[in-house]
Design a protein around this motif. Structure first.
Motif, PDB file in Angstrom:
ATOM      1  N   LYS A 103       0.844  -1.190   0.000  1.00  9.32           N
ATOM      2  CA  LYS A 103       0.000   0.000   0.000  1.00  9.32           C
ATOM      3  C   LYS A 103       0.884   1.246   0.000  1.00  9.32           C
ATOM      4  CE  LYS A 103      -3.951   0.124   0.644  1.00  9.32           C
ATOM      5  NZ  LYS A 103      -5.080   0.235  -0.311  1.00  9.32           N
ATOM      6  N   ASP A 104       0.729   2.057  -1.016  1.00  6.60           N
ATOM      7  CA  ASP A 104       1.493   3.303  -1.114  1.00  6.60           C
ATOM      8  C   ASP A 104       0.761   4.404  -0.344  1.00  6.60           C
ATOM      9  OD1 ASP A 104       2.917   5.569  -1.762  1.00  6.60           O
ATOM     10  OD2 ASP A 104       3.035   5.132  -3.908  1.00  6.60           O
ATOM     11  N   LEU A 105       1.312   4.747   0.811  1.00  7.70           N
ATOM     12  CA  LEU A 105       0.694   5.753   1.682  1.00  7.70           C
ATOM     13  C   LEU A 105       1.559   7.004   1.810  1.00  7.70           C
ATOM     14  CD1 LEU A 105      -0.487   3.389   4.581  1.00  7.70           C
ATOM     15  CD2 LEU A 105      -1.816   4.173   2.614  1.00  7.70           C
ATOM     16  N   ARG A 106       2.466   7.199   0.860  1.00 13.54           N
ATOM     17  CA  ARG A 106       3.429   8.291   1.005  1.00 13.54           C
ATOM     18  C   ARG A 106       2.777   9.658   1.135  1.00 13.54           C
ATOM     19  NH1 ARG A 106       7.458   6.688  -3.842  1.00 13.54           N
ATOM     20  NH2 ARG A 106       5.468   5.907  -4.643  1.00 13.54           N
ATOM     21  N   GLU A 107       1.804   9.933   0.313  1.00 12.02           N
ATOM     22  CA  GLU A 107       1.159  11.249   0.363  1.00 12.02           C
ATOM     23  C   GLU A 107       0.419  11.447   1.683  1.00 12.02           C
ATOM     24  OE1 GLU A 107      -2.173  13.774  -2.192  1.00 12.02           O
ATOM     25  OE2 GLU A 107      -1.056  12.149  -3.181  1.00 12.02           O
ATOM     26  N   TYR A 108      -0.312  10.418   2.099  1.00 13.75           N
ATOM     27  CA  TYR A 108      -1.078  10.473   3.339  1.00 13.75           C
ATOM     28  C   TYR A 108      -0.151  10.583   4.546  1.00 13.75           C
ATOM     29  CZ  TYR A 108      -5.008   9.235   6.417  1.00 13.75           C
ATOM     30  OH  TYR A 108      -5.980   9.236   7.373  1.00 13.75           O
ATOM     31  N   PHE A 109       0.946   9.818   4.531  1.00  7.62           N
ATOM     32  CA  PHE A 109       1.906   9.827   5.635  1.00  7.62           C
ATOM     33  C   PHE A 109       2.585  11.188   5.747  1.00  7.62           C
ATOM     34  CE2 PHE A 109       6.075   8.700   7.552  1.00  7.62           C
ATOM     35  CZ  PHE A 109       5.616   8.070   8.713  1.00  7.62           C
ATOM     36  N   LYS A 110       2.894  11.785   4.609  1.00 13.92           N
ATOM     37  CA  LYS A 110       3.512  13.115   4.620  1.00 13.92           C
ATOM     38  C   LYS A 110       2.564  14.136   5.240  1.00 13.92           C
ATOM     39  CE  LYS A 110       5.852  16.495   1.624  1.00 13.92           C
ATOM     40  NZ  LYS A 110       5.109  17.681   2.091  1.00 13.92           N
ATOM     41  N   GLU A 111       1.303  14.058   4.844  1.00 15.22           N
ATOM     42  CA  GLU A 111       0.307  15.017   5.344  1.00 15.22           C
ATOM     43  C   GLU A 111       0.049  14.853   6.837  1.00 15.22           C
ATOM     44  OE1 GLU A 111      -4.528  15.667   5.094  1.00 15.22           O
ATOM     45  OE2 GLU A 111      -3.531  14.519   3.510  1.00 15.22           O
ATOM     46  N   LYS A 112      -0.073  13.608   7.296  1.00 19.43           N
ATOM     47  CA  LYS A 112      -0.493  13.350   8.671  1.00 19.43           C
ATOM     48  C   LYS A 112       0.656  13.232   9.665  1.00 19.43           C
ATOM     49  CE  LYS A 112      -4.987  13.050   8.103  1.00 19.43           C
ATOM     50  NZ  LYS A 112      -5.916  14.000   8.777  1.00 19.43           N
ATOM     51  N   VAL A 113       1.845  12.851   9.187  1.00 19.95           N
ATOM     52  CA  VAL A 113       2.948  12.566  10.116  1.00 19.95           C
ATOM     53  C   VAL A 113       4.175  13.445   9.872  1.00 19.95           C
ATOM     54  CG1 VAL A 113       4.516  10.790  11.001  1.00 19.95           C
ATOM     55  CG2 VAL A 113       2.159  10.185  10.414  1.00 19.95           C
ATOM     56  N   ILE A 114       4.713  13.409   8.649  1.00 23.33           N
ATOM     57  CA  ILE A 114       5.985  14.097   8.409  1.00 23.33           C
ATOM     58  C   ILE A 114       5.845  15.611   8.518  1.00 23.33           C
ATOM     59  CG2 ILE A 114       7.829  14.510   6.746  1.00 23.33           C
ATOM     60  CD1 ILE A 114       7.409  11.720   5.654  1.00 23.33           C
ATOM     61  N   ASP A 115       4.870  16.193   7.819  1.00 21.20           N
ATOM     62  CA  ASP A 115       4.707  17.652   7.874  1.00 21.20           C
ATOM     63  C   ASP A 115       4.399  18.144   9.290  1.00 21.20           C
ATOM     64  OD1 ASP A 115       5.272  17.789   5.208  1.00 21.20           O
ATOM     65  OD2 ASP A 115       3.201  18.079   4.537  1.00 21.20           O
TER      66      ASP A 115
ATOM     67  N   LEU B  30      14.255   1.969  13.250  1.00 18.91           N
ATOM     68  CA  LEU B  30      14.678   3.254  13.786  1.00 18.91           C
ATOM     69  C   LEU B  30      13.545   3.894  14.565  1.00 18.91           C
ATOM     70  CD1 LEU B  30      16.404   4.601  10.552  1.00 18.91           C
ATOM     71  CD2 LEU B  30      17.539   3.653  12.558  1.00 18.91           C
ATOM     72  N   GLU B  31      13.899   4.712  15.538  1.00 19.01           N
ATOM     73  CA  GLU B  31      12.882   5.365  16.355  1.00 19.01           C
ATOM     74  C   GLU B  31      11.982   6.237  15.484  1.00 19.01           C
ATOM     75  OE1 GLU B  31      12.544   8.294  20.256  1.00 19.01           O
ATOM     76  OE2 GLU B  31      14.451   7.350  19.753  1.00 19.01           O
ATOM     77  N   ILE B  32      12.585   6.982  14.556  1.00 21.07           N
ATOM     78  CA  ILE B  32      11.795   7.793  13.626  1.00 21.07           C
ATOM     79  C   ILE B  32      12.156   7.320  12.216  1.00 21.07           C
ATOM     80  CG2 ILE B  32      11.250  10.114  12.833  1.00 21.07           C
ATOM     81  CD1 ILE B  32      12.068  11.146  15.576  1.00 21.07           C
ATOM     82  N   CYS B  33      11.311   6.470  11.657  1.00 23.43           N
ATOM     83  CA  CYS B  33      11.658   5.732  10.449  1.00 23.43           C
ATOM     84  C   CYS B  33      12.007   6.630   9.275  1.00 23.43           C
ATOM     85  CB  CYS B  33      10.515   4.788  10.078  1.00 23.43           C
ATOM     86  SG  CYS B  33       8.921   5.619   9.747  1.00 23.43           S
ATOM     87  N   PHE B  34      11.297   7.743   9.097  1.00 20.93           N
ATOM     88  CA  PHE B  34      11.474   8.538   7.881  1.00 20.93           C
ATOM     89  C   PHE B  34      12.720   9.421   7.909  1.00 20.93           C
ATOM     90  CE2 PHE B  34       8.459  10.706  10.680  1.00 20.93           C
ATOM     91  CZ  PHE B  34       9.033  11.963  10.815  1.00 20.93           C
ATOM     92  N   LEU B  35      13.400   9.511   9.044  1.00 20.16           N
ATOM     93  CA  LEU B  35      14.612  10.331   9.105  1.00 20.16           C
ATOM     94  C   LEU B  35      15.841   9.604   8.571  1.00 20.16           C
ATOM     95  CD1 LEU B  35      14.291  12.214  12.514  1.00 20.16           C
ATOM     96  CD2 LEU B  35      13.750  13.029  10.218  1.00 20.16           C
ATOM     97  N   ARG B  36      15.771   8.259   8.498  1.00 22.77           N
ATOM     98  CA  ARG B  36      16.888   7.476   7.943  1.00 22.77           C
ATOM     99  C   ARG B  36      18.216   7.810   8.627  1.00 22.77           C
ATOM    100  NH1 ARG B  36      15.814   5.865   2.809  1.00 22.77           N
ATOM    101  NH2 ARG B  36      13.601   5.551   2.445  1.00 22.77           N
ATOM    102  N   GLU B  37      18.236   7.843   9.939  1.00 23.14           N
ATOM    103  CA  GLU B  37      19.433   8.101  10.729  1.00 23.14           C
ATOM    104  C   GLU B  37      19.924   9.540  10.639  1.00 23.14           C
ATOM    105  OE1 GLU B  37      22.283   5.139   9.621  1.00 23.14           O
ATOM    106  OE2 GLU B  37      21.285   3.580  10.797  1.00 23.14           O
ATOM    107  N   LYS B  38      19.202  10.394   9.930  1.00 28.73           N
ATOM    108  CA  LYS B  38      19.549  11.812   9.914  1.00 28.73           C
ATOM    109  C   LYS B  38      19.027  12.469  11.193  1.00 28.73           C
ATOM    110  CE  LYS B  38      19.220  12.246   4.874  1.00 28.73           C
ATOM    111  NZ  LYS B  38      18.478  12.902   3.756  1.00 28.73           N
ATOM    112  N   LYS B  39      19.605  13.584  11.538  1.00 31.28           N
ATOM    113  CA  LYS B  39      19.123  14.355  12.672  1.00 31.28           C
ATOM    114  C   LYS B  39      18.071  15.341  12.161  1.00 31.28           C
ATOM    115  CE  LYS B  39      22.202  12.468  15.389  1.00 31.28           C
ATOM    116  NZ  LYS B  39      21.784  11.442  16.382  1.00 31.28           N
ATOM    117  N   TYR B  40      16.907  15.347  12.808  1.00 28.99           N
ATOM    118  CA  TYR B  40      15.830  16.216  12.329  1.00 28.99           C
ATOM    119  C   TYR B  40      16.261  17.677  12.289  1.00 28.99           C
ATOM    120  CZ  TYR B  40      14.990  18.130  16.960  1.00 28.99           C
ATOM    121  OH  TYR B  40      15.141  18.801  18.142  1.00 28.99           O
ATOM    122  N   TYR B  41      17.069  18.095  13.282  1.00 29.81           N
ATOM    123  CA  TYR B  41      17.443  19.512  13.363  1.00 29.81           C
ATOM    124  C   TYR B  41      18.442  19.915  12.287  1.00 29.81           C
ATOM    125  CZ  TYR B  41      20.968  17.202  16.325  1.00 29.81           C
ATOM    126  OH  TYR B  41      21.920  16.343  16.819  1.00 29.81           O
TER     127      TYR B  41
END
Length: 343
Positions: A61-73, A184-195
């Protein structure tokens, strides 16, 4: 007798793969689903290999758009406003279980399942969410936002197991996912630091006890309540972030004892067990890795609550969740929004 059918979320990791196996072992008809939440997701091939190994169908299931709207943004927006969101809780509450339920309807499955370490208990006509038996791995904290109406259709196959037992099952079976790294604790960061992915205006660092500006910060997104490292100022004692004020773009620091607070407000609450009274006592967790502590809950309206701990707790953090327990049972929870300073 017709087999009961279940749709299980499969990330390609050890936990969800073992959960799928245990459901098959229980005699259920199992179908898996892999959620594509961002570009180039890790473990998709492992999930596919595991599904083939187990002889089950895998939906993608491709949820990229929905995930971006509800979680990443909202995640990045939250940090820009001086709060600390919990994306796993948001994903479970607004995406994962709702999508699983919809897929179950489409495939005529009676149940949905994930690899979370938690349990479902049924007593007469009531259904409850319980902690997992592995105290070190219990993930009920992340699940308080589930729609109560879904509880009767959810299975958590790993709730009765410890993490070590699950690893042993995967290794004994030689599941393809046994080589998967821990998620990973925050999957979409891919080991990057959010800041490192954000920029914001600089502002003052203020010593709370004196009101003096003792330095400048590079953006309030760099800070969270209770933070000790990377503050960038020296005040003659170990300093902690105790308040972030986005209206003036300020970060307040003080000693560790000043990071302990007794009272705060919670909004956007969700109840798995409806409270019988407007004020009651229970145990509360304000972060995943802590022991629940006794507190009073006061209902202000349908979604807003006031939490008063018996003893002050370290760094209640806006954006994080407060989760309410009665022993093993999850009563509900909500998002910390406002701290009562100097309480």
């Amino acid at each position: 007798m017709k087999m009961k059918k279940v749709v299980v979320a499969m990330s390609g990791g050890v936990d969800s793969s073992t959960a799928a196996y245990l459901l098959i072992k229980q005699g259920m008809a199992v179908e898996g689903v892999f959620f594509v939440l961002f570009d180039n997701p890790s473990n998709l091939e492992l999930a596919a290999q595991t599904a083939r190994f187990l002889g089950i169908k895998l939906h993608i299931k491709d949820l990229r758009e929905y995930f971006k709207e509800k979680v990443i943004d909202p995640f990045f927006e939250g940090y820009s406003q001086g709060i600390t969101p919990n994306p796993c809780i948001i994903c479970n509450r607004y995406i994962k279980f709702h999508v699983l339920a919809k897929l179950a309807d489409l495939t005529k499955a009676q149940f949905i399942a994930t690899g979370h370490y938690a349990r479902i208990s049924k007593e007469n006509d009531n259904v409850f969410l319980l902690k997992g038996v592995d105290n070190k791995k219990d993930q009920s904290y992340f699940l308080y936002g589930i729609d109560k109406s879904l509880l009767n259709h959810i299975i958590f196959p790993l709730g009765q197991y410890t993490k070590d037992e699950v690893k042993k099952i995967a290794e004994t079976l030689d599941l393809p996912s046994k080589v998967a790294e821990e998620s990973l604790e925050i999957c979409f960061l891919r080991e990057k630091k959010y800041y490192e992915m954000m920029k914001a205006a600089s502002g003052p660092i203020i010593e709370k006890s004196t009101g003096k500006t003792v330095g400048q910060h590079g953006g309030i997104h760099l800070f969270t309540i209770g933070q000790r490292k990377r503050i960038g100022v020296s005040v003659g004692y170990p300093a902690y972030v105790v308040q972030i004020e986005p209206s003036i773009n300020a970060v307040y620091i003080a000693s560790r004892k000043d990071a302990y607070m007794r009272e705060f407000y919670v909004d956007d609450s969700n109840w798995l067990c409806e409270p019988a009274e407007n004020k009651f006592k229970c145990e509360v967790k304000i972060r995943y890795a802590m022991k629940p502590e006794r507190a009073s809950i006061t209902l202000i309206n349908n979604h807003r609550l006031k939490i008063t701990f018996d003893n002050p707790q370290f760094a209640p953090t806006p954006g994080q969740s407060a989760v309410f327990y009665e022993g093993e049972k999850v009563l509900g929870g909500g998002v910390i929004t406002e701290l009562v300073q100097d309480s």
